[in-house]
Design a protein around this motif. Structure first.
Motif, PDB file in Angstrom:
ATOM      1  N   LYS A  16      10.398  -7.187  12.011  1.00  0.00           N
ATOM      2  CA  LYS A  16      11.587  -6.653  11.339  1.00  0.00           C
ATOM      3  C   LYS A  16      12.005  -7.559  10.186  1.00  0.00           C
ATOM      4  O   LYS A  16      12.296  -7.074   9.079  1.00  0.00           O
ATOM      5  N   ASP A  17      12.012  -8.856  10.403  1.00  0.00           N
ATOM      6  CA  ASP A  17      12.389  -9.804   9.347  1.00  0.00           C
ATOM      7  C   ASP A  17      11.396  -9.756   8.181  1.00  0.00           C
ATOM      8  O   ASP A  17      11.791  -9.900   7.024  1.00  0.00           O
ATOM      9  N   SER A  18      10.121  -9.550   8.482  1.00  0.00           N
ATOM     10  CA  SER A  18       9.108  -9.446   7.426  1.00  0.00           C
ATOM     11  C   SER A  18       9.342  -8.206   6.576  1.00  0.00           C
ATOM     12  O   SER A  18       9.247  -8.259   5.343  1.00  0.00           O
ATOM     13  N   VAL A  19       9.647  -7.089   7.223  1.00  0.00           N
ATOM     14  CA  VAL A  19       9.958  -5.862   6.477  1.00  0.00           C
ATOM     15  C   VAL A  19      11.141  -6.111   5.552  1.00  0.00           C
ATOM     16  O   VAL A  19      11.101  -5.782   4.357  1.00  0.00           O
ATOM     17  N   GLU A  20      12.196  -6.699   6.084  1.00  0.00           N
ATOM     18  CA  GLU A  20      13.398  -6.945   5.280  1.00  0.00           C
ATOM     19  C   GLU A  20      13.123  -7.907   4.129  1.00  0.00           C
ATOM     20  O   GLU A  20      13.628  -7.723   3.025  1.00  0.00           O
ATOM     21  N   GLU A  21      12.314  -8.916   4.361  1.00  0.00           N
ATOM     22  CA  GLU A  21      12.010  -9.894   3.313  1.00  0.00           C
ATOM     23  C   GLU A  21      11.144  -9.297   2.221  1.00  0.00           C
ATOM     24  O   GLU A  21      11.403  -9.497   1.033  1.00  0.00           O
ATOM     25  N   PHE A  22      10.104  -8.569   2.589  1.00  0.00           N
ATOM     26  CA  PHE A  22       9.121  -8.111   1.608  1.00  0.00           C
ATOM     27  C   PHE A  22       9.445  -6.768   0.984  1.00  0.00           C
ATOM     28  O   PHE A  22       8.911  -6.449  -0.076  1.00  0.00           O
ATOM     29  N   ARG A  23      10.320  -5.982   1.587  1.00  0.00           N
ATOM     30  CA  ARG A  23      10.624  -4.670   1.014  1.00  0.00           C
ATOM     31  C   ARG A  23      11.223  -4.803  -0.385  1.00  0.00           C
ATOM     32  O   ARG A  23      11.038  -3.950  -1.238  1.00  0.00           O
ATOM     33  N   LYS A  24      11.917  -5.911  -0.642  1.00  0.00           N
ATOM     34  CA  LYS A  24      12.505  -6.151  -1.976  1.00  0.00           C
ATOM     35  C   LYS A  24      11.423  -6.257  -3.048  1.00  0.00           C
ATOM     36  O   LYS A  24      11.650  -5.897  -4.198  1.00  0.00           O
ATOM     37  N   ASP A  25      10.244  -6.755  -2.656  1.00  0.00           N
ATOM     38  CA  ASP A  25       9.142  -6.910  -3.607  1.00  0.00           C
ATOM     39  C   ASP A  25       8.599  -5.567  -4.082  1.00  0.00           C
ATOM     40  O   ASP A  25       7.966  -5.496  -5.117  1.00  0.00           O
ATOM     41  N   PHE A  26       8.849  -4.527  -3.284  1.00  0.00           N
ATOM     42  CA  PHE A  26       8.275  -3.218  -3.579  1.00  0.00           C
ATOM     43  C   PHE A  26       9.339  -2.138  -3.711  1.00  0.00           C
ATOM     44  O   PHE A  26       9.045  -0.957  -3.640  1.00  0.00           O
ATOM     45  N   ASN A  27      10.593  -2.561  -3.890  1.00  0.00           N
ATOM     46  CA  ASN A  27      11.725  -1.632  -4.098  1.00  0.00           C
ATOM     47  C   ASN A  27      11.798  -0.579  -2.993  1.00  0.00           C
ATOM     48  O   ASN A  27      11.908   0.604  -3.283  1.00  0.00           O
ATOM     49  N   LYS A  28      11.732  -1.004  -1.752  1.00  0.00           N
ATOM     50  CA  LYS A  28      11.800  -0.060  -0.616  1.00  0.00           C
ATOM     51  C   LYS A  28      13.056  -0.283   0.174  1.00  0.00           C
ATOM     52  O   LYS A  28      13.509  -1.321   0.394  1.00  0.00           O
ATOM     53  N   ALA A  75       0.809  -1.217   0.000  1.00  0.00           N
ATOM     54  CA  ALA A  75       0.000   0.000   0.000  1.00  0.00           C
ATOM     55  C   ALA A  75       0.847   1.274   0.000  1.00  0.00           C
ATOM     56  O   ALA A  75       0.301   2.373   0.017  1.00  0.00           O
ATOM     57  N   GLY A  76       2.173   1.108   0.008  1.00  0.00           N
ATOM     58  CA  GLY A  76       3.042   2.275  -0.096  1.00  0.00           C
ATOM     59  C   GLY A  76       3.719   2.709   1.186  1.00  0.00           C
ATOM     60  O   GLY A  76       4.421   3.723   1.207  1.00  0.00           O
ATOM     61  N   ALA A  77       3.541   1.961   2.266  1.00  0.00           N
ATOM     62  CA  ALA A  77       4.208   2.306   3.518  1.00  0.00           C
ATOM     63  C   ALA A  77       5.706   2.070   3.396  1.00  0.00           C
ATOM     64  O   ALA A  77       6.147   1.158   2.692  1.00  0.00           O
ATOM     65  N   THR A  78       6.474   2.881   4.080  1.00  0.00           N
ATOM     66  CA  THR A  78       7.918   2.691   4.115  1.00  0.00           C
ATOM     67  C   THR A  78       8.275   1.776   5.285  1.00  0.00           C
ATOM     68  O   THR A  78       7.482   1.639   6.238  1.00  0.00           O
ATOM     69  N   PRO A  79       9.444   1.173   5.246  1.00  0.00           N
ATOM     70  CA  PRO A  79       9.878   0.378   6.403  1.00  0.00           C
ATOM     71  C   PRO A  79       9.878   1.194   7.697  1.00  0.00           C
ATOM     72  O   PRO A  79       9.509   0.684   8.758  1.00  0.00           O
ATOM     73  N   GLU A  80      10.242   2.465   7.601  1.00  0.00           N
ATOM     74  CA  GLU A  80      10.261   3.315   8.791  1.00  0.00           C
ATOM     75  C   GLU A  80       8.859   3.532   9.353  1.00  0.00           C
ATOM     76  O   GLU A  80       8.667   3.528  10.573  1.00  0.00           O
ATOM     77  N   GLU A  81       7.881   3.715   8.485  1.00  0.00           N
ATOM     78  CA  GLU A  81       6.496   3.881   8.945  1.00  0.00           C
ATOM     79  C   GLU A  81       5.985   2.604   9.606  1.00  0.00           C
ATOM     80  O   GLU A  81       5.280   2.661  10.623  1.00  0.00           O
ATOM     81  N   ILE A  82       6.350   1.464   9.041  1.00  0.00           N
ATOM     82  CA  ILE A  82       5.926   0.191   9.611  1.00  0.00           C
ATOM     83  C   ILE A  82       6.525   0.000  10.996  1.00  0.00           C
ATOM     84  O   ILE A  82       5.824  -0.384  11.943  1.00  0.00           O
ATOM     85  N   MET A  83       7.805   0.298  11.144  1.00  0.00           N
ATOM     86  CA  MET A  83       8.443   0.148  12.457  1.00  0.00           C
ATOM     87  C   MET A  83       7.873   1.147  13.460  1.00  0.00           C
ATOM     88  O   MET A  83       7.711   0.821  14.640  1.00  0.00           O
ATOM     89  N   GLU A  84       7.535   2.346  13.011  1.00  0.00           N
ATOM     90  CA  GLU A  84       6.927   3.321  13.922  1.00  0.00           C
ATOM     91  C   GLU A  84       5.562   2.834  14.399  1.00  0.00           C
ATOM     92  O   GLU A  84       5.223   2.964  15.586  1.00  0.00           O
ATOM     93  N   ALA A  85       4.780   2.265  13.508  1.00  0.00           N
ATOM     94  CA  ALA A  85       3.487   1.697  13.902  1.00  0.00           C
ATOM     95  C   ALA A  85       3.690   0.577  14.922  1.00  0.00           C
ATOM     96  O   ALA A  85       2.934   0.468  15.899  1.00  0.00           O
ATOM     97  N   ALA A  86       4.710  -0.233  14.712  1.00  0.00           N
ATOM     98  CA  ALA A  86       5.001  -1.317  15.655  1.00  0.00           C
ATOM     99  C   ALA A  86       5.398  -0.765  17.014  1.00  0.00           C
ATOM    100  O   ALA A  86       5.013  -1.318  18.053  1.00  0.00           O
ATOM    101  N   MET A  87       6.140   0.323  17.027  1.00  0.00           N
ATOM    102  CA  MET A  87       6.574   0.889  18.303  1.00  0.00           C
ATOM    103  C   MET A  87       5.399   1.482  19.086  1.00  0.00           C
ATOM    104  O   MET A  87       5.414   1.495  20.319  1.00  0.00           O
ATOM    105  N   VAL A  88       4.360   1.941  18.402  1.00  0.00           N
ATOM    106  CA  VAL A  88       3.146   2.366  19.102  1.00  0.00           C
ATOM    107  C   VAL A  88       2.533   1.157  19.807  1.00  0.00           C
ATOM    108  O   VAL A  88       2.097   1.251  20.955  1.00  0.00           O
TER     109      VAL A  88
END
Length: 118
Positions: A106-118, A75-88
């Motif tokens: 964290k591992d999910s972000v790293e694995e899937f970010r490649k699929d969306f060039n993030k 949906a266009g979220a950045t890894p940083e936005e995802i981690m910030e949501a997790a920290m809430v």
């Protein structure tokens, strides 16, 4: 043992399909609810997925974490936005939410970010 987010995502999606053979009406009703909830309205899909990431981390639902991290990136979220949501979520869920956020999430972000060039 470290879990593979991509395998978990595939396992979840495959399980959902196979359960439809037995309980298609119920699975369909659940999927319709999800479709209605994630339809853009006052909140966009990215915001809804970030909320979902936080809820998944808070509840320590492994398949929810994997699925919603993927969907948030899609949906266009950045890894940083995802981690910030997790920290809430950590603010409410404490140590257990932190444990899932710094491992599977964290591992999910790293694995899937490649699929969306993030």
């Amino acid at each position: 043992m470290k879990k593979n987010p991509r395998e978990m995502l595939n396992e979840f999606m495959g399980g959902l399909q196979s359960v439809k053979d037995y309980s298609g009406e119920q699975v369909g009703a659940f999927m319709n609810l999800l479709g209605a909830c994630y339809k853009p309205s006052k909140l966009d899909v990215k915001t809804k997925e970030l909320i979902s990431v936080g809820i998944a981390a808070y509840n320590r639902c492994e398949y929810c974490i994997v699925f919603h991290v993927y969907k948030a990136l899609e949906a266009g979220a950045t890894p940083e936005e995802i981690m910030e949501a997790a920290m809430v979520a950590v603010a409410f869920g404490g140590g257990p939410s932190m444990a899932y956020s710094v491992t599977l999430l964290k591992d999910s972000v790293e694995e899937f970010r490649k699929d969306f060039n993030k």
